[in-house]
Enzyme design. Structure first.
Site, PDB file in Angstrom:
ATOM      1  N   HIS A 159       0.699  -1.242  -0.046  1.00  0.00           N
ATOM      2  CA  HIS A 159      -0.045  -0.135   0.057  1.00  0.00           C
ATOM      3  C   HIS A 159       0.905   1.347  -0.057  1.00  0.00           C
ATOM      4  O   HIS A 159       0.529   2.230   0.690  1.00  0.00           O
ATOM      5  CB  HIS A 159      -0.814   0.022   1.198  1.00  0.00           C
ATOM      6  CG  HIS A 159      -1.945  -1.170   1.089  1.00  0.00           C
ATOM      7  ND1 HIS A 159      -3.244  -1.019   0.800  1.00  0.00           N
ATOM      8  CD2 HIS A 159      -1.953  -2.288   1.597  1.00  0.00           C
ATOM      9  CE1 HIS A 159      -3.833  -1.988   0.930  1.00  0.00           C
ATOM     10  NE2 HIS A 159      -3.028  -3.007   1.527  1.00  0.00           N
ATOM     11  N   ASN A 179     -10.365  -2.857   2.492  1.00  0.00           N
ATOM     12  CA  ASN A 179     -10.009  -2.606   1.128  1.00  0.00           C
ATOM     13  C   ASN A 179     -11.276  -2.552   0.332  1.00  0.00           C
ATOM     14  O   ASN A 179     -12.410  -2.629   0.809  1.00  0.00           O
ATOM     15  CB  ASN A 179      -9.631  -4.199   0.686  1.00  0.00           C
ATOM     16  CG  ASN A 179      -7.962  -4.444   0.973  1.00  0.00           C
ATOM     17  OD1 ASN A 179      -7.440  -3.295   1.242  1.00  0.00           O
ATOM     18  ND2 ASN A 179      -7.519  -5.444   1.049  1.00  0.00           N
TER      19      ASN A 179
HETATM   20 FE1  HDD Z   1      -2.507  -4.763   5.560  1.00  0.00          FE
HETATM   21  C1  HDD Z   1      -1.024  -1.831   5.081  1.00  0.00           C
HETATM   22  C2  HDD Z   1      -5.433  -3.339   4.339  1.00  0.00           C
HETATM   23  C3  HDD Z   1      -3.640  -7.975   5.613  1.00  0.00           C
HETATM   24  C4  HDD Z   1       0.443  -5.962   7.151  1.00  0.00           C
HETATM   25  N1  HDD Z   1      -3.088  -2.861   4.645  1.00  0.00           N
HETATM   26  C5  HDD Z   1      -2.464  -1.874   4.707  1.00  0.00           C
HETATM   27  C6  HDD Z   1      -3.171  -0.581   4.306  1.00  0.00           C
HETATM   28  C7  HDD Z   1      -4.356  -1.292   4.091  1.00  0.00           C
HETATM   29  C8  HDD Z   1      -4.533  -2.707   4.420  1.00  0.00           C
HETATM   30  C9  HDD Z   1      -5.595  -0.584   3.523  1.00  0.00           C
HETATM   31  C10 HDD Z   1      -2.626   0.837   3.826  1.00  0.00           C
HETATM   32  C11 HDD Z   1      -2.850   1.460   5.238  1.00  0.00           C
HETATM   33  C12 HDD Z   1      -2.582   2.854   4.930  1.00  0.00           C
HETATM   34  O1  HDD Z   1      -2.989   3.661   4.140  1.00  0.00           O
HETATM   35  O2  HDD Z   1      -1.615   3.308   5.322  1.00  0.00           O
HETATM   36  N2  HDD Z   1      -4.064  -5.498   4.991  1.00  0.00           N
HETATM   37  C13 HDD Z   1      -5.405  -4.851   4.485  1.00  0.00           C
HETATM   38  C14 HDD Z   1      -6.536  -5.630   4.461  1.00  0.00           C
HETATM   39  C15 HDD Z   1      -6.080  -7.112   5.010  1.00  0.00           C
HETATM   40  C16 HDD Z   1      -4.906  -6.965   5.144  1.00  0.00           C
HETATM   41  C17 HDD Z   1      -8.155  -5.311   4.116  1.00  0.00           C
HETATM   42  C18 HDD Z   1      -6.926  -8.261   5.076  1.00  0.00           C
HETATM   43  C19 HDD Z   1      -8.189  -8.345   5.425  1.00  0.00           C
HETATM   44  N3  HDD Z   1      -1.777  -6.437   6.257  1.00  0.00           N
HETATM   45  C20 HDD Z   1      -2.551  -7.755   6.138  1.00  0.00           C
HETATM   46  C21 HDD Z   1      -1.957  -8.861   6.713  1.00  0.00           C
HETATM   47  C22 HDD Z   1      -0.682  -8.218   7.207  1.00  0.00           C
HETATM   48  C23 HDD Z   1      -0.658  -6.982   6.836  1.00  0.00           C
HETATM   49  C24 HDD Z   1      -2.504 -10.324   6.973  1.00  0.00           C
HETATM   50  C25 HDD Z   1       0.446  -8.910   8.081  1.00  0.00           C
HETATM   51  C26 HDD Z   1       0.512  -9.931   8.723  1.00  0.00           C
HETATM   52  N4  HDD Z   1      -0.705  -4.041   5.872  1.00  0.00           N
HETATM   53  C27 HDD Z   1       0.389  -4.659   6.628  1.00  0.00           C
HETATM   54  C28 HDD Z   1       1.517  -3.903   6.906  1.00  0.00           C
HETATM   55  C29 HDD Z   1       1.051  -2.399   6.271  1.00  0.00           C
HETATM   56  C30 HDD Z   1      -0.114  -2.711   5.716  1.00  0.00           C
HETATM   57  C31 HDD Z   1       2.845  -4.444   6.554  1.00  0.00           C
HETATM   58  C32 HDD Z   1       2.025  -1.598   5.573  1.00  0.00           C
HETATM   59  C33 HDD Z   1       2.110  -0.297   5.897  1.00  0.00           C
HETATM   60  C34 HDD Z   1       1.475  -0.287   6.954  1.00  0.00           C
HETATM   61  O3  HDD Z   1       0.844  -1.398   7.275  1.00  0.00           O
HETATM   62  O4  HDD Z   1       1.109   0.736   7.721  1.00  0.00           O
HETATM   63  O5  HDD Z   1       1.603  -3.705   8.283  1.00  0.00           O
END
Ligand code: HDD
EC number: 1.11.1.6
Length: 715
Positions: free
Chosen positions: A89, A162
């Protein structure tokens, strides 16, 4: 259904006015906003700068001196400007706004933000793509992130969802594998912003649980026309806790007030080059123009006793609850009406975390959600350099907060007092715990009885990987199905290894639909089986075979508000007609833009002029919703002689856009080879002759009946 009484910005509360200071979050942000109007240029330490053009040297041509603290400060700060982009993202853009509940929300949750329909909660919402880096294109085929931070009076609630209601994997332990597979490949960092490559298709074809979500990403939902036309989903099952501490399961939905609609793949691809910032720019300029983006927050509520009454497991994030089985109830409205002042300070530094909840909301045991609860805080440590990121203005709650956490990099808070521990008697025992209470109480986790052995296993209730993929496929219109077939065919054409293509076509797709598998197979010269091939448990069972809301056609806009309409004109145009068109479009809430061969004013027939808003190749047809060729014999001749003029119409035709040709403007239809026997090619002499038909056609977003013929257009 109770609705918010305010319908237009002018009738609304102060929060509807983006410049109002009645929003608590903006009051706080104002302390940090810095405006340099009329101010001196100074160093970070306050010294006025006399010369910002020349470094300090030994003589005019001499070497630069180490002593130049002004130079060193400036370069040093510049050298350290970048922070790591988000691991997923990374590309996103955001807006401020507010949320206001409807009356019915309070009966489900004791959370303060749901109690009073007159009380609004400030929000900051960031939309993103998942795969590409920070500088990638907006309109790539990808899931869109839809993350909202509610600055409630009881602390921040982040709904980090999402634009698709399901996810690729069932357990968070697979997230690094999934992300490594979808990201650009490690040896050459190709491709950017795309899933059309070997490692992605290798992984998802070995992980049948990914099938349902992959199917969503092969649909047109993967490139929304505008963020305002996207649905949003919390994906996981969460819990709502009411005043009596009763817990209910809930799925969160954002329903766009504007309806749902998307780009077309060819159009999306062309936009990568024509306007890589397309979605970002449209949101920005709409908000600047006062066209706020609006969604209804909706819930699907399941009583605890009904948890096991479904064909699937509520804890499985690869499943949605069909709307026919549990109604989607609107409980409030979100309005995004103010752009950030500074991209880095706000959009880049905002830190979302699904673990940020408030009393009245709680987690379920969905194993994907449980893993996320660790990941987001962890990633901010790297991205925002330590645990004090909550002090960054955009991340601060609007309520006061005190605790005994101390120190670390860039600490801003000056904690007074001597006791940074609890219990203490030196500082009177403060900050003190708040016992939980029905409202405004301390957070208390819902009491759930758990009894089980420690085990590393997947529940049998998660085994069904295909029934909801079939449900989605069956619910698509014919055009949407064709687009999905074309998407799989295209994506797999970019996969170099034949055995991966075969695996998708022969082992995965038949379990969704034999028709889909065979159609994609034909495009690859690979024979697909004539029946499903997965084990029965994976094929699963759904008592429901179709669900209308899964089609984008279910919530088409139904009006032309905020639509961008190109009015093609060259010298010799009928200026009065152009003026009338613009007026009528504006009455409908749409914008008519004069697109001409150059930026010089366009000369009208009667000696009058009209300004050109953009050139034919500056705002190409892919960036607008419909095209009107204005009347005027010379104008039409000039456009017909121009390759760009003809191409404009051909491309619009190919992308199923409504085309109107007025009076002599019809010449351009002939010159461009546009079939006139098409319900979306509207002709007439006067604006009044065509306008009602035009509005009706554009309200459906595109001319869907043209789909097959459009493929013959070379553009
Ligand atoms: Fe995630 C970012 C949505 C599963 C780990 N995720 C991130 C963002 C969104 C989502 C919208 C961007 C937020 C922003 O605008 O800063 N992610 C989802 C959805 C998931 C999902 C809807 C499943 C239903 N994500 C998911 C899993 C993991 C992560 C299973 C790790 C185990 N996601 C992350 C992250 C991020 C992230 C690596 C990257 C940047 C941040 O968090 O701040 O931790």
């Amino acid at each position: 259904m109770p609705r918010n009484p305010y319908t237009t910005p002018n009738e609304g509360p102060p929060e509807d006015n983006p410049s109002s200071d009645k929003n608590k979050k903006h009051e706080k942000l104002d302390r940090y906003r810095s405006n340099a109007d009329g101010k001196d240029l100074r160093t970070n330490h306050g010294v006025r700068i006399a010369d910002n053009h020349n470094s300090l040297k030994t003589g005019e041509r001499g070497a630069t001196l180490m002593e130049d603290f002004i130079f060193r400060e400036k370069i040093n700060h510049f050298d350290n400007e970048r922070i790591p982009e988000r691991i997923v993202h990374a590309r996103g853009s955001a807006a401020h706004g507010y949320f206001r509940p409807y009356e019915n929300a309070a009966r489900y949750s004791k959370a303060a933000l749901f109690q009073d329909p007159k009380q609004s909660t400030p929000v900051f919402t960031r939309f993103s793509t998942v795969q590409g880096s920070r500088g990638s294109n907006d309109t790539v085929r990808d899931v869109r992130g839809f993350a909202t931070k509610f600055y409630t009076s009881e602390g921040n609630w982040d709904l980090v969802g999402n634009n698709m209601p399901v996810f690729f994997i069932q357990d968070a332990i697979k997230f690094p594998d999934f992300v490594h597979a979808v990201k650009p490949e490690p040896h050459n960092e190709i491709p950017q912003g795309q899933s059309a490559h070997d490692t992605f298709w290798d992984f998802v074809s070995l992980m049948p649980e990914a099938t349902h979500t992959v199917l969503w990403t092969m649909s047109d939902r993967a490139f929304p026309r505008h963020f305002r036309y996207m649905e949003g989903f919390g994906v996981h099952t969460f819990r709502l806790i009411d005043r009596l501490e009763a817990s209910r399961f809930v799925k969160f939905h954002w329903k766009p007030v504007a309806g749902t609609c998307s780009l077309i793949w060819d159009e999306a691809q062309k936009l990568w080059g024509r306007d890589p910032d397309f979605n970002r720019r449209e949101m920005w300029s709409d908000i600047e123009n006062g066209d706020a983006l609006e969604w209804e927050l909706c819930v699907q509520v399941v009583e605890e006793k009904d948890e096991h009454n479904f064909d699937f497991d509520l804890l499985d994030p690869t499943k949605l609850i069909p709307e026919e089985q549990v109604p989607v109830e609107p409980i409030g409205r979100m309005v995004l009406n103010r752009n950030p002042d500074n991209f880095f300070a706000e959009t880049e530094q905002v830190a979302f975390n699904p673990g940020h909840i408030v009393p009245g909301i709680d987690f379920s045991n969905d194993p994907l959600l449980q893993g996320r609860l660790f990941s987001y805080l962890d990633t901010q440590m790297l991205r925002l350099h330590g645990p004090n990121f909550h002090e960054i203005p955009i991340n601060q709650p609007v309520c006061p907060f005190h605790n005994n956490q101390r120190d670390s990099a860039h600490r801003q808070t000056i904690n007074t007092g001597q006791a940074s521990y609890e219990p203490n008697s030196i500082d009177g025992g403060y900050p003190a715990q708040t016992p939980s209470a029905p409202a405004q109480g301390g957070f208390e986790t819902v009491q759930e009885r758990v009894d089980g052995s420690k085990i590393r296993a997947r529940s049998a209730s998660f085994a069904d990987h295909y029934s909801q993929a079939r449900l989605f496929w069956n619910s698509q219109s014919d055009v949407e199905k064709e687009h999905i077939i074309a998407a799989y065919t295209f994506e797999l054409s970019k996969v170099a290894r034949p055995y991966i293509r075969e695996r998708v076509i022969q082992r995965i797709l038949p379990n969704i639909s034999v028709e889909l598998a065979q159609a994609v197979g034909r495009g690859h010269g690979i024979e697909a089986p004539s029946e499903p091939v997965a084990p029965a448990a994976e094929l699963g069972y759904s008592s429901q075979v179709e669900s209308a809301p899964l089609s984008l056609m279910h919530r088409l806009p139904g009006n032309i508000r905020t639509r961008k309409v190109a009015i093609l004109a060259a010298d010799g145009v009928d200026v009065a007609q152009v003026t009338e068109l613009r007026r009528k479009l504006s009455e409908e809430g749409a914008t008519g833009m004069v697109i001409a061969p150059s930026m010089a004013p366009v000369a009208g027939t009667g000696g009058d002029n009209v300004d050109s808003d953009a050139m034919l190749n500056g705002l190409p047809s892919v960036a607008v919703d419909a095209v009107i060729v204005a009347g005027g014999a010379d104008s039409a001749r000039r456009l017909s002689e121009s390759g760009l003029g003809r191409y404009y119409l051909q491309e619009a035709y190919k992308h199923l856009k409504v085309i109107v040709a007025l009076a002599d403007g019809q010449q351009l239809l002939d010159a461009a080879g546009i079939p006139k026997d098409d319900e979306g090619v509207i002709m007439g002499d006067q604006v009044d002759d065509v306008f009602p038909a035009f509005v009706k056609a554009l309200s459906n977003h595109r001319v869907w009946s043209r789909n097959n013929r459009a493929n013959a257009m070379p553009a």
